[in-house]
Design a protein around this motif. Sequence first.
Motif, PDB file in Angstrom:
ATOM      1  N   ASN A 237       0.807  -1.221   0.000  1.00 34.58           N
ATOM      2  CA  ASN A 237       0.000   0.000   0.000  1.00 34.58           C
ATOM      3  C   ASN A 237       0.841   1.273   0.000  1.00 34.58           C
ATOM      4  OD1 ASN A 237       1.018  -0.100   2.573  1.00 34.58           O
ATOM      5  ND2 ASN A 237      -0.943  -0.128   3.634  1.00 34.58           N
ATOM      6  N   ASN A 238       2.126   1.161  -0.299  1.00 36.76           N
ATOM      7  CA  ASN A 238       2.984   2.335  -0.415  1.00 36.76           C
ATOM      8  C   ASN A 238       2.783   2.939  -1.804  1.00 36.76           C
ATOM      9  OD1 ASN A 238       5.030   4.228  -0.634  1.00 36.76           O
ATOM     10  ND2 ASN A 238       6.505   2.996   0.516  1.00 36.76           N
ATOM     11  N   GLN A 239       2.064   4.042  -1.889  1.00 40.70           N
ATOM     12  CA  GLN A 239       1.726   4.649  -3.177  1.00 40.70           C
ATOM     13  C   GLN A 239       2.942   5.186  -3.920  1.00 40.70           C
ATOM     14  OE1 GLN A 239      -1.379   7.531  -2.593  1.00 40.70           O
ATOM     15  NE2 GLN A 239      -2.912   5.976  -2.116  1.00 40.70           N
ATOM     16  N   GLN A 240       4.064   5.270  -3.239  1.00 38.47           N
ATOM     17  CA  GLN A 240       5.295   5.731  -3.889  1.00 38.47           C
ATOM     18  C   GLN A 240       5.695   4.777  -5.022  1.00 38.47           C
ATOM     19  OE1 GLN A 240       8.690   5.850  -1.274  1.00 38.47           O
ATOM     20  NE2 GLN A 240       9.736   7.404  -2.501  1.00 38.47           N
ATOM     21  N   TYR A 241       5.265   3.514  -4.907  1.00 32.54           N
ATOM     22  CA  TYR A 241       5.641   2.517  -5.901  1.00 32.54           C
ATOM     23  C   TYR A 241       4.569   2.296  -6.971  1.00 32.54           C
ATOM     24  CZ  TYR A 241       8.996   1.362  -2.200  1.00 32.54           C
ATOM     25  OH  TYR A 241       9.974   1.423  -1.248  1.00 32.54           O
ATOM     26  N   ASP A 242       3.421   2.932  -6.838  1.00 33.14           N
ATOM     27  CA  ASP A 242       2.304   2.653  -7.753  1.00 33.14           C
ATOM     28  C   ASP A 242       2.670   2.870  -9.215  1.00 33.14           C
ATOM     29  OD1 ASP A 242       0.707   1.909  -5.707  1.00 33.14           O
ATOM     30  OD2 ASP A 242      -0.615   3.657  -5.747  1.00 33.14           O
ATOM     31  N   ARG A 243       3.433   3.892  -9.503  1.00 30.00           N
ATOM     32  CA  ARG A 243       3.694   4.243 -10.897  1.00 30.00           C
ATOM     33  C   ARG A 243       4.592   3.240 -11.603  1.00 30.00           C
ATOM     34  NH1 ARG A 243       7.852   7.248 -12.813  1.00 30.00           N
ATOM     35  NH2 ARG A 243       9.690   7.543 -11.521  1.00 30.00           N
ATOM     36  N   PHE A 244       5.155   2.283 -10.843  1.00 28.72           N
ATOM     37  CA  PHE A 244       6.029   1.289 -11.458  1.00 28.72           C
ATOM     38  C   PHE A 244       5.281   0.013 -11.847  1.00 28.72           C
ATOM     39  CE2 PHE A 244       8.843   3.703  -8.502  1.00 28.72           C
ATOM     40  CZ  PHE A 244       9.590   4.354  -9.478  1.00 28.72           C
ATOM     41  N   TYR A 245       3.954  -0.022 -11.641  1.00 28.34           N
ATOM     42  CA  TYR A 245       3.168  -1.207 -11.980  1.00 28.34           C
ATOM     43  C   TYR A 245       2.110  -0.829 -13.006  1.00 28.34           C
ATOM     44  CZ  TYR A 245       5.511  -3.363  -8.061  1.00 28.34           C
ATOM     45  OH  TYR A 245       6.488  -3.853  -7.223  1.00 28.34           O
ATOM     46  N   VAL A 246       2.098  -1.550 -14.108  1.00 27.09           N
ATOM     47  CA  VAL A 246       1.253  -1.197 -15.250  1.00 27.09           C
ATOM     48  C   VAL A 246      -0.222  -1.184 -14.887  1.00 27.09           C
ATOM     49  CG1 VAL A 246       0.564  -1.903 -17.574  1.00 27.09           C
ATOM     50  CG2 VAL A 246       2.946  -2.056 -16.893  1.00 27.09           C
ATOM     51  N   ILE A 247      -0.645  -2.036 -13.980  1.00 29.47           N
ATOM     52  CA  ILE A 247      -2.066  -2.127 -13.664  1.00 29.47           C
ATOM     53  C   ILE A 247      -2.617  -0.814 -13.113  1.00 29.47           C
ATOM     54  CG2 ILE A 247      -1.763  -2.954 -11.288  1.00 29.47           C
ATOM     55  CD1 ILE A 247      -4.173  -4.819 -11.813  1.00 29.47           C
ATOM     56  N   ASN A 248      -1.757   0.012 -12.535  1.00 25.95           N
ATOM     57  CA  ASN A 248      -2.215   1.279 -11.972  1.00 25.95           C
ATOM     58  C   ASN A 248      -2.529   2.327 -13.029  1.00 25.95           C
ATOM     59  OD1 ASN A 248      -2.039   0.901  -8.985  1.00 25.95           O
ATOM     60  ND2 ASN A 248       0.073   0.415  -9.491  1.00 25.95           N
ATOM     61  N   TYR A 249      -2.271   2.013 -14.296  1.00 27.34           N
ATOM     62  CA  TYR A 249      -2.540   2.954 -15.379  1.00 27.34           C
ATOM     63  C   TYR A 249      -3.791   2.583 -16.179  1.00 27.34           C
ATOM     64  CZ  TYR A 249       2.279   4.428 -14.568  1.00 27.34           C
ATOM     65  OH  TYR A 249       3.442   4.881 -13.995  1.00 27.34           O
ATOM     66  N   LEU A 250      -4.429   1.486 -15.813  1.00 27.95           N
ATOM     67  CA  LEU A 250      -5.493   0.962 -16.672  1.00 27.95           C
ATOM     68  C   LEU A 250      -6.742   1.829 -16.674  1.00 27.95           C
ATOM     69  CD1 LEU A 250      -5.179  -2.851 -15.962  1.00 27.95           C
ATOM     70  CD2 LEU A 250      -4.092  -1.462 -17.729  1.00 27.95           C
ATOM     71  N   GLU A 251      -7.133   2.360 -15.506  1.00 28.64           N
ATOM     72  CA  GLU A 251      -8.335   3.176 -15.432  1.00 28.64           C
ATOM     73  C   GLU A 251      -8.031   4.466 -14.693  1.00 28.64           C
ATOM     74  OE1 GLU A 251     -12.186   1.427 -14.703  1.00 28.64           O
ATOM     75  OE2 GLU A 251     -11.268  -0.559 -14.625  1.00 28.64           O
ATOM     76  N   MET A 252      -8.666   5.531 -15.114  1.00 31.79           N
ATOM     77  CA  MET A 252      -8.369   6.862 -14.592  1.00 31.79           C
ATOM     78  C   MET A 252      -8.641   6.952 -13.100  1.00 31.79           C
ATOM     79  SD  MET A 252      -9.604  10.518 -16.118  1.00 31.79           S
ATOM     80  CE  MET A 252     -11.346  10.188 -15.888  1.00 31.79           C
ATOM     81  N   GLY A 253      -7.590   7.274 -12.343  1.00 33.88           N
ATOM     82  CA  GLY A 253      -7.744   7.521 -10.927  1.00 33.88           C
ATOM     83  C   GLY A 253      -7.959   6.297 -10.072  1.00 33.88           C
TER      84      GLY A 253
END
Length: 435
Positions: A237-253
Motif C-alpha cells: 500500500n505504499n503509493q510511492q511505488y504505484d507508478r512502477f506497476y502497469v495495472i495502476n494505469y489501466l483506469e483513470m484515478g
Amino acid sequence: MAACGWSENDRADSILEPLCFPEDPGGPWGPGGPAMGKEVSLCPLCPESVPLSARERLLQHLLLQHKLVIADVRLIADLPRYLLYWKGRLMEQPITDFCSVIKTNSEGPVEKQEFYFLLCDVLPEDRALREQLQQRRLEEVLAQQEKERNDVSFQRSCMFCSEEFSGNRSLLLNHMNREHSFSIGLPDNIVFCGEFLDLLQSKLDNLQCLYCEKPFRDKTTLRDHMRKKSHRRIRANNQQYDRFYVINYLEMGKSWEEVQSEDDREMLDSGDDDWSDWRSHPVCAVCLFCERQSESTEQIHTHMEETHGFHLHQLKTELTLTFYQQVKLVNFLRRELHQSRCYGCSQRFASKAEVLQHMAATGHVMRLPASSVWDQPQYYFPTYENDGLLCVLSDSEADEDGRDVPVFAEDDSALKDLKESSVLHRLLEPRGGCS
C-alpha cells in the motif's frame, strides 16, 4: 482578472492536495515528457508559469489570484497538457461558460462576498479531455513497458550481493527473488524498472528499510533487521511505488486495489439471480509431482499422499495456512519442480524424474523451506494456466491476523502478454517473475 504572482506566505499557508500519483515529473509519460517538449506548467488565465515539479505552487496561484479550483487534480494524467488545452479554450470563451460559479459568504456584506470557479469533469468537454489524456498516458506506458521487456542492454548490479547482470532486466529481478528472497513482482508487470531500482537502491544507501522505511545506523544493523523481520519486500500500500506497476494505469484515478474490488462488485451487483441454465464443469486437478489427474478433490489428495507421501492437508493444519498462503505454496512447489529443483534443499537436477527420486530417497517431499522463501507476492501468479488444484483448495479459514496482503494483481484484458510468460505457454508454444 487579478494580477499574477503570489507571496511566500501564501505559498506556505495554502496546501490544496498532496503531491502524489499519477503525476510524476520525472517519468517519460509524465508532465513535460518527450511528447510534451516543455519544462513548465502554464497558468490557463495569465502568462504565469512554474516548473513541472512545483505543481502545488501553480494550484495555489490559480486559487489565490484567479479564484479557480480544478477538481481532482491528482487524477489528471498529464496536468501541463490539461492546462494548455484550457488556456486555449479560455481565450476563446469566458470562464463562466465552462466552470460552476460558487459564491462565498452569500448572506454577509456584499463587499465580503467572493466568487470562485470550479472546473471539473461534470462538464462533458472536461471529462473527455481527462479520458483522452489518460488513454494517451496508458499508450505511452505500454510502449515503454514493451521496450523494457525486449531490451537486452540492461546492466546493473544486485542491491544485496553486488553481482553484475547484463542482458534483460528479468535476470536481475529473478536473481534477487531466487537468491535473496526479495520480490517486487513479475518483470512483465513492471514499468520504469531502472527508476524503480534506483529508488530502492537510494533507500538502502540511506540505510533505510525497504518495507517499514525505518532508518538504521549502519548496513549490518539494517541487514539484520530486514532478515529477522522478513522485511525484504516492499509494502503493497505504499503509493510511492504505484507508478512502477502497469495495472495502476489501466483506469483513470484507480489503483490496482480499486480495479480488483470493482471487478468483484460488478460480479456481485449483476442482478442476475437466475441460475437455472447453470451447467457445472468439473475441475480437473493435476498432481504436483506427476501427470495424474482427477476430478475429485479427495482423490487427488489421496493420490499425492499414497504415491508421493505428500500431505497438503497436514501442512495446512500444522502451518495454519490461510487460503492465500496455500495458493502461494502450490505455485512455489510447481515452479521448483518444473525447474527440476528440490524445494527441500534447493539442489538442481537434470530432469524432474531425478528430482522425484532424490526427494523420495532423502525424505524431502514434506520438507519445506522457510515461509519467507515461498510466502512471497510473485507466487500469487499461477505457474500453470488453468491450474485446477488452485480451484479446490480449502478456504474455510479466513486470514485472522489482519495482515496486509501484498497482491500484485494481473488484468488479462490489458496485460495480455503476461500469459505468454507462463510455464505452460512455453511448454506448448516455445518462446523466448521475481523477488
